[in-house]
Design an enzyme around this catalytic site. Structure first.
Site, PDB file in Angstrom:
ATOM      1  CB  SER A   1      19.120 102.566  42.207  1.00 24.51           C
ATOM      2  OG  SER A   1      20.401 102.246  42.722  1.00 24.51           O
TER       3      SER A   1
ATOM      4  CG  ASP B   1      25.049  98.302  44.780  1.00 25.19           C
ATOM      5  OD1 ASP B   1      24.052  99.005  44.541  1.00 25.19           O
ATOM      6  OD2 ASP B   1      25.077  97.075  44.552  1.00 25.19           O
TER       7      ASP B   1
ATOM      8  CG  ASP C   1      23.977  98.045  39.659  1.00 23.18           C
ATOM      9  OD1 ASP C   1      24.667  97.162  40.195  1.00 23.18           O
ATOM     10  OD2 ASP C   1      22.798  98.287  39.992  1.00 23.18           O
TER      11      ASP C   1
ATOM     12  CG  ASP D   1      27.882  94.737  41.791  1.00 22.96           C
ATOM     13  OD1 ASP D   1      28.825  94.621  42.606  1.00 22.96           O
ATOM     14  OD2 ASP D   1      26.737  94.319  42.018  1.00 22.96           O
TER      15      ASP D   1
ATOM     16  CE  LYS E   1      15.102 101.889  44.418  1.00 27.55           C
ATOM     17  NZ  LYS E   1      15.763 100.732  43.796  1.00 27.55           N
TER      18      LYS E   1
ATOM     19  CE1 TYR F   1      13.620  97.582  45.233  1.00 26.98           C
ATOM     20  CE2 TYR F   1      15.438  96.045  45.436  1.00 26.98           C
ATOM     21  CZ  TYR F   1      14.917  97.208  44.922  1.00 26.98           C
ATOM     22  OH  TYR F   1      15.675  97.992  44.098  1.00 26.98           O
TER      23      TYR F   1
END
Length: 669
Positions: A116, A127, A129, A181, A242, A251
């Protein structure tokens, strides 16, 4: 590889499509095609479309889907610090392996983002990625040992933990307030320059499967951005979808719904089919396209790459397991994978129900009858069903509980599969929200009970039996049974098989500790107060009543407008003049909008036919030893020619999903 040459029939269909839409150009160059087929419509936005888009943007503001510039700058600073740490770490490790410092300076190393954040649709507090890319002299063990220690020493880093044995190995941490992450990939290159592009397929040569899986997130995200005609319109539409998916409880990739990358690919496909449309129109067309998609035909953003590096790709002609995927949505980067392989019969029914509901609501929104906020209101899960399975996950410490819940959540879809195999169960609907059980909650709720003596005794006798563990999380699964009178259902075997599998897996990966337990129980709706806050349940009931009233209004409006549409197409009696004035024009515009929604299948039906892509076979084809795709059966999509079968429960019956059952007794001891 897959045949990606368009057929003669496809060329004829596309020519007819452009003529039908009024988009054919005489003598001019053809419009650029993005995706498997040409666009359904090249129409430019109308003034009312732009107005609806501004209204949409305003309706999203209260949901914190947009970050301020300061918050964006904070994320960029964090990523810059991480990038510097990686370069410095690569240099130090290389020098420790006897490489000259002058050579180690040039090795590089880089942090890439995906998901995202890379797509530009992350919300406040989301968060990040990210992927750490290192040159060939850096080993995976170096990353999970020495770099892990480097991260833990940073003053901004907390909650740093390594998950090296995961399917996609990762380091998880909180870096200055932002959850990150961080994956790892070691490339077969001497140096990693700052402007390095990961989209080159040749990068995958000689890489291990874990590195390929780690690279896949970045490669897919970059491909999606390259395959949409207007990134800003794509982003606003994706933010909307979303938010809608989260509010409606669909989701979650791990639980068998759609994850973030899947929603991004579906919105991207909509953008390809309507390349000039405004964001509000894209949201409306999203529901039109996918409420009428002929599953299990796959959704693809481009013709599959003709690459053979011996990695397995999604292809039901070759891989027998791919033939059983229910809603295949294929990633655009090699090696192509189905992002929805976890979807079950139950989650498919739930998703299709929400697609159809979204179609009806956005019809009304685009007609100007209701605001966008209505799209984000979902019917109550707990008043939709009369019977539930509650899954209780218990642990003794907070750290143990976080780890144990993660494992159980990744396995819940197996319980759904077990329940679906029971011939008496029509639907097993898992709520993706994890609820925390609070001590004393049962006692308080029993005081607020209806006053029924039997209910009070049951509440008081059961409150102490819910759990004695200091940490307890719960998932709820709504059950809908097949039509039958005096039905007796025994779920003991289905539940025991699931709990034993999870416990054994916990033992095998050496996670299981004392106090970690899992329990599954059947509860009726009136017993939910033992597990959930009574005020929450009251709000759920009001939500369901409000939804039912709204749904009845929708049906009445649609029936009335359909009647007006039919009347508008009838010839006028002799001597009667057509209506005039603003009211007539407004009514005509609304009828035109509804007509588009109800009749657009004439242009959609041929949009993706004959693309020559592998198609998941139907039940009748499952027994065929060889699977080939050609013509219509090889299509990516046939949007409207055949409506998907409706799920058993549309969520508008105020919890009477099983009203056709006289008596239902469930055993799961």
């Amino acid at each position: 590889m897959w045949n990606s040459e368009p057929t003669h029939r496809q060329h004829q269909q596309h020519h007819h499509q452009h003529q039908h839409n009024g988009n054919s150009t005489s003598g001019g160059p053809p419009a650029k095609q993005l995706g498997m087929t040409s666009a359904i419509s090249l129409a430019e936005p109308r003034p009312e479309d732009l107005q609806r888009t501004e209204e949409l943007r305003g309706s999203l503001e209260p949901y914190n889907v947009f970050e301020s510039q300061d918050e964006l700058n904070h994320r960029m600073e964090i990523l810059a610090k991480l990038n510097t740490l990686v370069k410095q770490w690569v240099k130090e490790i290389s020098v420790s392996k006897n490489m000259p410092e002058s050579a180690a300076e040039k090795l590089g190393g880089k942090i890439y983002t995906f998901g995202s954040y890379r797509l530009g649709v992350h919300h406040k507090g989301a968060d990040i990625d990210a992927l750490c890319v290192a040159p060939r002299n850096i080993e995976r063990t170096d990353y999970f040992q020495s770099f892990f220690e480097v991260l833990k020493k940073q003053p901004e880093v907390t909650e740093c933990r390594s998950v090296e044995e995961a399917f996609v190995p990762v380091i998880k941490m909180n870096f200055d307030g932002i959850e990150i992450d961080l994956l790892f990939a070691r490339l077969s290159l001497k140096e990693i320059p700052d402007d390095f592009d990961l989209r080159d397929d040749n990068l995958l040569r000689n890489l291990d499967h874990r590195s390929v899986r780690s690279l896949n997130g970045c490669r897919v995200t970059d491909e999606i951005l390259a395959l949409v005609p207007n990134i800003e319109n794509f982003r606003l539409a994706l933010r909307t979808i979303k938010l809608w998916a989260k509010k409606h409880g669909i989701y979650s990739n791990s639980l068998g719904y759609f994850g973030g990358v899947t929603w991004a690919m579906l919105v991207a496909r909509t953008c390809q089919l309507y390349p000039n449309a405004a964001a509000a129109t894209l949201v409306h067309k999203f529901f039109l396209v996918f409420s009428r998609w002929k599953w299990p035909n796959p959704v693809l953003l481009k013709h599959p790459d003709n690459v053979n590096l011996r990695f397995q790709v999604w292809d039901p002609r070759v891989n027998a397991s791919d033939r059983y995927h229910l809603m295949p949505i294929i990633t655009p980067a090699y090696p192509q994978q189905n992002s929805t392989f976890n979807v079950s019969e139950s989650t498919k029914k739930v998703i299709l129900t929400e697609f159809n509901r979204g179609m009806n609501i956005t019809d009304e929104i685009m007609l100007g009858r209701i605001p966008w906020e209505r799209l984000f209101e979902a019917p109550s899960f707990f008043y939709r069903y009369r019977h539930f399975i509650v899954l209780l996950v218990n642990s003794q410490t907070a750290d143990d509980h976080l780890e144990w819940c993660g494992l159980v959540e990744s396995k819940v879809r197996l319980l759904i599969g077990n329940l679906e195999r029971n011939p008496h169960i029509a639907l097993a609907h898992v709520n993706p929200k994890c609820f925390e059980f609070k001590k004393g909650q049962s006692a308080n709720n029993s005081q607020n009970n209806s006053g029924n003596e039997d209910d009070l005794k049951q509440s008081q006798g059961s409150q102490s039996a819910v759990t004695s563990a200091p940490f307890c999380s719960m998932w709820f699964i709504g059950l809908e049974f097949e039509r039958s009178e005096n039905l007796n259902v025994d779920l003991t075997e289905s539940i025991q098989n699931f709990t034993e599998h999870v416990m054994m897996h916990g033992v095998n990966i050496k996670m299981l500790k004392e106090g970690m337990t899992i329990d599954a129980r059947h509860v009726k709706r009136k017993q939910l107060s033992l597990y959930l806050d009574s005020d929450f349940l009251k709000r759920e009931r009001k939500s369901m009543e409000s939804h039912n009233n709204f749904n009845n209004t929708l049906l009445a409006n649609r029936k009335r407008l359909s009647t007006e549409l039919a009347q508008s197409q009838d010839p006028l009696p002799p001597g009667q003049q057509p209506s005039s004035g603003n009211r007539g024009r407004d009514s005509g515009a609304k009828i035109h909008r509804l007509s588009e929604s109800l009749t657009e299948e004439n242009s959609n039906a041929s949009s993706d036919m004959g693309a020559g892509t592998p198609t998941t076979p139907t039940a009748a084809q499952m027994s065929a030893p060889n699977f080939k795709s050609s013509g219509k059966n090889g299509s990516e999509m046939d949007v409207v020619e055949q409506e998907p079968s409706q799920p058993h429960n549309n969520g508008s019956n105020n919890g009477n999903a099983n009203s056709n059952t006289t008596t239902t007794e469930v055993a799961c001891s």
